[in-house]
Design an enzyme around this catalytic site. Structure first.
Site, PDB file in Angstrom:
ATOM      1  N   HIS A   1      70.005 -32.859 -41.691  1.00  0.00           N
ATOM      2  CA  HIS A   1      69.766 -33.450 -40.379  1.00  0.00           C
ATOM      3  C   HIS A   1      69.668 -32.357 -39.319  1.00  0.00           C
ATOM      4  CE1 HIS A   1      69.649 -36.962 -37.725  1.00  0.00           C
ATOM      5  NE2 HIS A   1      70.288 -36.203 -36.855  1.00  0.00           N
TER       6      HIS A   1
ATOM      7  N   ASP B   1      69.320 -35.538 -45.853  1.00  0.00           N
ATOM      8  CA  ASP B   1      69.953 -35.944 -44.596  1.00  0.00           C
ATOM      9  C   ASP B   1      70.960 -37.057 -44.907  1.00  0.00           C
ATOM     10  OD1 ASP B   1      70.568 -36.930 -42.048  1.00  0.00           O
ATOM     11  OD2 ASP B   1      68.522 -36.697 -41.312  1.00  0.00           O
TER      12      ASP B   1
ATOM     13  N   SER C   1      65.875 -37.634 -34.671  1.00  0.00           N
ATOM     14  CA  SER C   1      67.097 -38.438 -34.708  1.00  0.00           C
ATOM     15  C   SER C   1      66.982 -39.574 -33.695  1.00  0.00           C
ATOM     16  CB  SER C   1      68.321 -37.559 -34.452  1.00  0.00           C
ATOM     17  OG  SER C   1      69.511 -38.231 -34.801  1.00  0.00           O
TER      18      SER C   1
END
Length: 575
Positions: free
Chosen positions: A506, A468, A219
């Site tokens: 995610h 995601d 991320s």
């Protein structure tokens, strides 16, 4: 017991005794001529763990401006745990780096120095707005759970909070953005400052520099991995970047566009409606990869064929009768319109200094948007995705993660106005804040020019979950495509691999929670010249132990027609 110190001291003593014995016995032969040579300088000595405590870190050791740093504590931690979860004896060092601006907070960092060191270093990236120090005795993002932890492999592992300390909101605390130096630290400068400080401490402890250095993050941490190898290529030999927000300003703007859609009257789907959408998409798309196994591997085909306005759920229309909101097993026209908009690309209404012009949208169909589920990780999935409340002003703490993040960006970084209404900012139109967004984009939107890294032999592993909806896998595919276009496929193949994982969202997933022994793959590529091949990802939540091949993008895993549907060997990577 501080065995590294004792062992290194023992080696030096033995070497000294051997040299003295050789000299006493006339070793070397011949007759001495002229004055005796000056003695060689004494080699640097390893330092005991406790001796690091209180050490001053000179600003000259750090490649960007700081006021230097200090080791605040250094403690020997005994070994603990068993099996793959074993943590070896190590020296745990806490340190701080002082900013130039006296109003800016310090960078707080931590280094785990194993007693038995393999001569290598590993840095961890953070997540969201950072603000806390990642677990340096833990695993790399999505690391294999059946392999030794990096510290147990002998790595010196380090990380920092990126230059500010988060409040109760954790990774969603953007209050640091009011200070320019603090913002620059989070925007990337803390990476260099942390790395240089850690290398100073590693050399102080072991009396030698790290022979290899790797970075692993996901991320924001994925952005930090790419940023580090792009801006400071000489510092790194390899990097692992999962679901990287490499174009983070653009991702934020894309997310803001989605938030505005969900904030429209009647547009926000509750968790039961999200389950209905997910189920309808699975019924339509699951078999497109050759088998109905609970995973959509051929997402491109799903995106091309699935339409929530005409789809069915258990034989009945997914669209509510007349388009009105008539219950939890159907979607209204307002909800369908919002979801389609989130699936679609976004074009910005103003220029970014980074050169980015838009965001590619998200793979919404068959994604877990935070739906009703009994999975133990579902609360985290819901938190990171659509939350449980629609975006509003003031922004609920139960709103989608991206909505909360953009409220913080707009109030603390862009406008620096705590009363700013985030729902008044539309990224698809002109804005008086374009220059501020441009400045931010120069920090957190990353270039695809990895020439310096590639030319010195660096290797990059990219991986992303197809489903995601916080950081889109389409964006990572775009980044990989840029690398291929810039370098050509043959050259790109010498330094980068990109993999997409079906069913993975995610960072965590109830459907397919991906793990991968990426660190071993990276080590073999960098240190032995063996490029990754036949890589496998293992699920730890959806069907624990289930495996799938990690296909070189743009390939995807198609079922062979026979064999265990939970085994990677039953699938072939195809275009």
């Amino acid at each position: 017991m501080d065995r590294t110190f004792v062992l290194k001291r023992s080696r030096l003593s033995l070497g000294f005794l051997a040299a003295m014995t050789l000299a006493a016995c006339g070793g070397g032969g011949g007759t001495a001529v002229g004055p005796a040579p000056a003695p060689a300088p004494a080699p640097a000595q390893p330092m005991a763990c406790g001796a690091l405590a209180g050490m001053a870190i000179p600003a000259s050791a750090i490649g960007l401006p700081t006021s230097g740093g200090t080791v605040t504590s250094a403690t020997v931690v005994p070994a603990s745990g068993t099996g793959a979860a074993s943590v070896p004896e190590h020296c745990l060092v806490n340190a701080s780096i002082t900013a130039v601006d006296t109003a800016a907070p310090k960078i707080m960092m931590r280094v785990a120095l194993p007693t038995i060191w393999n001569g290598k270093a590993l840095m961890y990236g953070g997540g969201g707005f950072d603000g806390s120090i990642p677990n340096v005795v833990g695993n790399v993002p999505q690391g294999a759970t059946d392999q030794p932890l990096p510290l147990a492999r002998g790595y010196a592992v380090f990380a920092s909070d990126s230059g500010h300390q988060a409040n109760a909101r954790g990774s969603l605390d953007g209050s640091f953005g009011f200070n320019d130096e603090s913002l620059r630290n989070w925007g990337g400068e803390a990476l260099k400052k942390t790395r240089d400080t850690a290398m100073f401490l590693i050399k102080s402890r072991y009396a030698e520099a790290a022979g290899k250095a790797y970075f692993a993050g996901g991320s924001t941490g994925g952005r930090e991995a790419i940023q580090s190898i792009q801006r400071w290529p000489a510092d790194w030999d390899g990097a692992i970047a999962w679901y990287p927000a490499w174009n983070q300003a653009s991702a934020m703007l894309g997310g803001q566009a989605g938030s505005l859609q969900l904030a429209k009257p009647g547009a926000y789907p509750n968790q039961n409606k999200r389950l209905a959408l997910f189920t309808a998409a699975m019924q339509a798309c699951d078999g497109l990869d050759g088998v109905t196994d609970g995973l959509v591997s051929n997402q491109a085909a799903c995106n091309a064929s699935f339409d929530p306005a005409t789809a069915t759920l258990n034989g009945a229309p997914l669209r509510c009768a007349g388009g009105a909101d008539t219950g939890d097993t159907c979607l209204s026209d307002a909800q369908i319109a919002a979801l389609k908009a989130i699936n679609a690309p976004v074009t910005f209404g103003f220029a970014l200094a980074s050169g980015e012009t838009g965001y590619p949208g998200y793979n919404v169909w068959a994604a877990d948007l935070g739906m009703t589920s009994a999975s133990p990780v579902q609360p985290t999935v819901t938190f990171l995705n659509f939350g449980t409340s629609a975006p509003a002003n003031p922004m609920p703490t139960t709103a989608p993660y991206i909505s909360q993040q953009l409220e913080q960006v707009l109030k603390n970084i862009i406008t620096r106005d705590g009363s700013f209404n985030p729902l008044t900012f539309d990224p698809t139109g002109p804005t008086p804040w374009a220059s501020r967004w441009g400045d931010l984009s120069k920090m957190i939107d990353q270039s695809s020019d990895l020439s310096g890294f590639a030319d010195r032999g660096g290797k990059l592993l990219l991986a992303h979950g197809v489903h995601d909806v916080l950081v889109s896998s389409r964006a990572t595919a775009d980044y990989y495509g840029r690398l291929v276009r810039k370098f050509g496929q043959p050259k790109a193949d010498t330094f980068v691999r990109y993999y997409e994982v079906p069913g993975f969202g995610h960072a965590v997933s109830s459907q397919f929670n991906a793990t991968w022994d990426s660190l071993t793959a990276l080590e073999r590529w960098v240190e032995q010249g063996t490029a990754p091949a036949a890589q496998v990802t293992r699920d730890t939540v959806g069907v624990p132990g289930r495996t799938r091949p990690m296909c070189d993008y743009p390939k995807w895993a198609r079922y062979n027609g026979s064999g265990d549907v939970n085994a990677a060997a039953s699938f072939t990577c195809v275009n």
